[in-house]
Design an enzyme around this catalytic site. Structure first.
Site: not given
Ligand code: DX5
Ligand code: ZN
Length: 217
Positions: A8, A33, A35, A37, A66, A68, A137, A175
């Site tokens: 990630s 990956h 993320d 947000m 991903h 969010m 998740m 994840d």
């Molecule tokens: C959380 C993200 C994850 C995060 C995972 O909201 O969707 O993808 O980056 O990170 P680790 O492996 O550090 O929990």
């Molecule tokens: Zn993620």
């Protein structure tokens, strides 16, 4: 049992993003990956299109994006143009999930659906045959480096059964909080893809940590 590993980027060093992308290129990892947000669906803001494009410019492996964010339908095309290969939306953010999945696929991306820790697997029963990825998740989304929630194991096993029963080709991705300690159990429960942020990027030697994770059966 071979599986896919998706480090990630949220845990990368953003001041040295190209270096970290090239580190993953040169490692045994399979996907990036990424993320996204929005500060609304989750209580944090990560980064947007310019950063995805910068990652894409150097990445030699697929971008697993991903989302969010609320109302992801507004931005599907923009994520395609930024370089997403797999695009995952949250079921909790999509009142018209079937339409959203069809739109992602029509844009030429693989379509994923993410489930928050409290969201039951059976909410996917009518759509499981249409999707390429289920993202389970194992932390409450919003931050890297959180503690793994072990209550998700039965959900992973249930999803595995649903996927087999519907002859779906969907992969199960885990994840949040993935480490050398829980990777074996997650693969045994049915995971096909493991995301790892903190475990990879806080390791002394991230390339070696990726190799160690990929050695797990
Ligand atoms: C959380 C993200 C994850 C995060 C995972 O909201 O969707 O993808 O980056 O990170 P680790 O492996 O550090 O929990
Ligand atoms: Zn993620």
């Amino acid at each position: 049992m071979s599986y896919l590993l998706a480090p990630s980027i949220l845990s990368a060093d953003f001041a040295n993003l190209q270096r970290d992308v090239e580190m993953i290129n040169g490692s045994k990892a399979d996907w990036f990956h990424v993320d996204i947000m929005d500060g609304k669906f989750v209580p944090n803001i990560s980064f947007g299109f310019p950063v995805i494009k910068a990652i894409k410019k150097h990445a030699k492996k697929p971008l697993d994006v991903h989302l969010m964010i609320v109302d992801p339908d507004r931005y599907l095309q923009a994520f395609k143009e930024a370089g997403a290969d797999i695009l995952t939306v949250h079921i909790e953010a999509c009142p018209h999930l079937h339409r959203t999945i069809q739109a992602i696929k029509a844009l030429g991306m693989q379509a994923g659906v993410a489930l928050n820790p409290h969201t039951p697997a059976n909410l996917l029963s009518e759509i499981i045959a249409d999707i390429d990825l289920v993202c389970v998740m194992s932390v409450n989304p919003g931050f890297g480096g959180q503690k793994f929630i072990p209550g998700i194991y039965p959900k992973v096993r249930q999803l595995k059964e649903m996927i087999a029963a519907s002859k779906s080709s969907a992969k199960i991705e885990i994840d949040g909080g993935v480490s050398l300690d829980n990777a074996t159990a997650l693969l045994q429960a049915g995971a096909d893809v493991l995301v790892a942020g903190n475990t990879v990027f806080s390791a002394k030697d991230p390339v070696q940590m990726i190799a160690d994770l990929k050695k797990i059966q």
